[in-house]
Motif scaffolding. Structure first.
Motif, PDB file in Angstrom:
ATOM      1  N   LYS A  29      33.137  -3.039 -53.790  1.00 15.46           N
ATOM      2  CA  LYS A  29      32.287  -3.841 -53.174  1.00 15.46           C
ATOM      3  C   LYS A  29      32.363  -5.455 -53.557  1.00 15.46           C
ATOM      4  O   LYS A  29      31.724  -6.213 -52.990  1.00 15.46           O
ATOM      5  N   HIS A  30      32.957  -5.631 -54.696  1.00 13.41           N
ATOM      6  CA  HIS A  30      33.136  -7.035 -55.304  1.00 13.41           C
ATOM      7  C   HIS A  30      34.532  -7.635 -54.883  1.00 13.41           C
ATOM      8  O   HIS A  30      35.316  -7.016 -55.658  1.00 13.41           O
ATOM      9  N   TYR A  75      27.636   5.828 -64.424  1.00 14.59           N
ATOM     10  CA  TYR A  75      27.063   7.144 -64.232  1.00 14.59           C
ATOM     11  C   TYR A  75      27.496   8.123 -65.419  1.00 14.59           C
ATOM     12  O   TYR A  75      28.700   8.162 -66.071  1.00 14.59           O
ATOM     13  N   VAL A 132      32.528   4.498 -64.393  1.00 15.82           N
ATOM     14  CA  VAL A 132      32.188   3.557 -63.222  1.00 15.82           C
ATOM     15  C   VAL A 132      33.025   4.014 -62.123  1.00 15.82           C
ATOM     16  O   VAL A 132      34.061   4.636 -62.598  1.00 15.82           O
ATOM     17  N   ARG A 133      32.665   3.538 -60.929  1.00 13.63           N
ATOM     18  CA  ARG A 133      33.501   4.302 -59.799  1.00 13.63           C
ATOM     19  C   ARG A 133      34.090   3.385 -58.976  1.00 13.63           C
ATOM     20  O   ARG A 133      33.742   2.200 -58.773  1.00 13.63           O
ATOM     21  N   TYR A 154      28.889  -4.321 -65.566  1.00 11.28           N
ATOM     22  CA  TYR A 154      27.542  -4.404 -64.900  1.00 11.28           C
ATOM     23  C   TYR A 154      26.708  -5.756 -65.086  1.00 11.28           C
ATOM     24  O   TYR A 154      26.048  -6.136 -64.269  1.00 11.28           O
ATOM     25  N   GLU A 156      34.385   2.983 -55.718  1.00 12.12           N
ATOM     26  CA  GLU A 156      33.452   2.716 -54.440  1.00 12.12           C
ATOM     27  C   GLU A 156      32.600   1.322 -54.999  1.00 12.12           C
ATOM     28  O   GLU A 156      31.947   0.587 -54.190  1.00 12.12           O
ATOM     29  N   ASP A 157      31.988   1.186 -56.299  1.00 11.54           N
ATOM     30  CA  ASP A 157      31.227   0.337 -56.766  1.00 11.54           C
ATOM     31  C   ASP A 157      31.837  -1.127 -56.911  1.00 11.54           C
ATOM     32  O   ASP A 157      31.609  -1.923 -56.542  1.00 11.54           O
ATOM     33  N   VAL A 164      27.924  -3.740 -61.424  1.00 13.84           N
ATOM     34  CA  VAL A 164      28.467  -2.540 -61.380  1.00 13.84           C
ATOM     35  C   VAL A 164      27.759  -1.454 -62.122  1.00 13.84           C
ATOM     36  O   VAL A 164      27.641  -1.359 -63.339  1.00 13.84           O
ATOM     37  N   PRO A 165      27.339  -0.270 -61.368  1.00 16.17           N
ATOM     38  CA  PRO A 165      26.648   0.628 -62.347  1.00 16.17           C
ATOM     39  C   PRO A 165      27.519   1.611 -62.840  1.00 16.17           C
ATOM     40  O   PRO A 165      28.647   1.884 -62.801  1.00 16.17           O
TER      41      PRO A 165
END
Length: 313
Positions: free
Chosen positions: A204-205, A158, A197-198, A150, A200-201, A155-156
């Motif tokens: 993105k990086h 959940y 953490v997932r 994060y 798909e997130d 990165v979020p």
């Protein structure tokens, strides 16, 4: 070679009983060698237990290492005697001018909080940034892995409806990289967390690379900067009875914690745990020490910095 540990650290006597070769400072000073310097930011409540678990794994290498323990100034441990903390731990502001070959940042039981709501978020953010320029390779574990992802990459995390709790099969996605040298195609990892953490997130990086995951427990190991950052979402360092202790602690007190999966023999909590992760845990830590620290860190420790060159994995 043994680990070089502070005199009188409780882990020394505990591990000697397991025939693990450790050495206190007094003996180590007689050896003319530049040991690797490893600092551990221990955020777990039961600090002595975590120290012993990590030292056990770090000892499985032919290299001599000096182990340092870091604590936060903005947080006081409630479960470890203050005398122990004063004797073996140093505040970040005492260590921040020093350089280290490796760093381990542990998990913490604060997953229910948003990162910015954690009382020591400002201080730990400074440590995350500091590690980029003062440490050759940093391993982030469990909550620290989520917090590091994060802080560094946005990165979020959940919340999970039920605690991810037990031993889960993992798949190596890049078995050719040095971190997995000697690994089988699948390995097992303890997990004990309320958040995730997932994929798909993370995807993105471009700087992030998922190198191991599970169909049941999700993303398990993420790497960045050629191994300068390694994020492990589980607890390869756990001893055989750690999950058992957590289960009995929470039994009847929480409704989101089930019996740890794939853990007890015959799924019977009256029987002993079935230890399936220990061999790969030793390999993971020894590979990290050898390939991402020892073979990459400069002999002159003062040369450690943000511009260190790492091979692309």
């Amino acid at each position: 070679m043994p680990l070089r540990l502070p005199d009188k650290l409780p882990a020394i006597e505990l591990l000697k009983k397991e025939n693990i070769f450790v050495m206190d400072d007094s003996r180590a000073t007689s050896q003319d060698i530049r040991p690797l310097r490893i600092v551990i930011l221990n955020l777990m409540p039961l600090k002595i237990t975590t120290e012993t678990d990590l030292v056990r794994l770090l000892s499985n290498t032919p290299l001599q290492m000096e182990i340092y323990f870091m604590k936060l100034k903005s947080h006081t441990s409630k479960n470890t005697p203050i005398e122990h903390m004063m004797m073996f731990y140093k505040d970040f502001d005492v260590l921040e001018k020093e350089k280290f070959d490796g760093m381990i940042i542990t998990g913490a039981p604060i997953e229910h909080l948003e990162f910015e709501d954690v009382e020591y978020w400002n201080e730990i953010s400074k440590i995350f940034a500091w590690a980029n320029t003062h440490v050759t390779s940093t391993m982030y574990i469990c909550w620290a892995a989520q917090a590091g992802l994060y802080y560094h990459y946005g990165v979020p995390k959940y919340q999970l409806p039920k605690k991810m709790f037990g031993i889960f099969q993992q798949h190596t996605l890049q078995p050719q990289i040095p971190l997995f040298r000697g690994f089988d195609d699948v390995f097992y990892m303890p997990h004990s967390r309320h958040t995730e953490v997932r994929r798909e997130d993370i995807e993105k990086h471009n700087e992030l690379e998922i190198v191991a995951e599970s169909p049941d427990s999700g993303v398990s190991i993420v790497m960045a900067r050629g191994g300068r950052q390694i994020f492990v979402t589980g607890h390869m360092e756990y001893s055989p009875y750690t999950l058992d202790s957590e289960y009995r602690r929470d039994l009847g007190k929480r409704d989101d914690v089930d019996m740890p999966k794939n853990y007890y023999r015959d799924n019977d909590p009256q029987k002993a745990p079935n230890v399936t992760w220990r061999a790969h845990a030793n390999l993971l830590f020894s590979n990290w020490i050898n390939y991402y620290i020892y073979q990459e860190t400069p002999y002159n420790i003062e040369e450690i910095g943000y511009k260190n060159k790492f091979h692309t994995l």
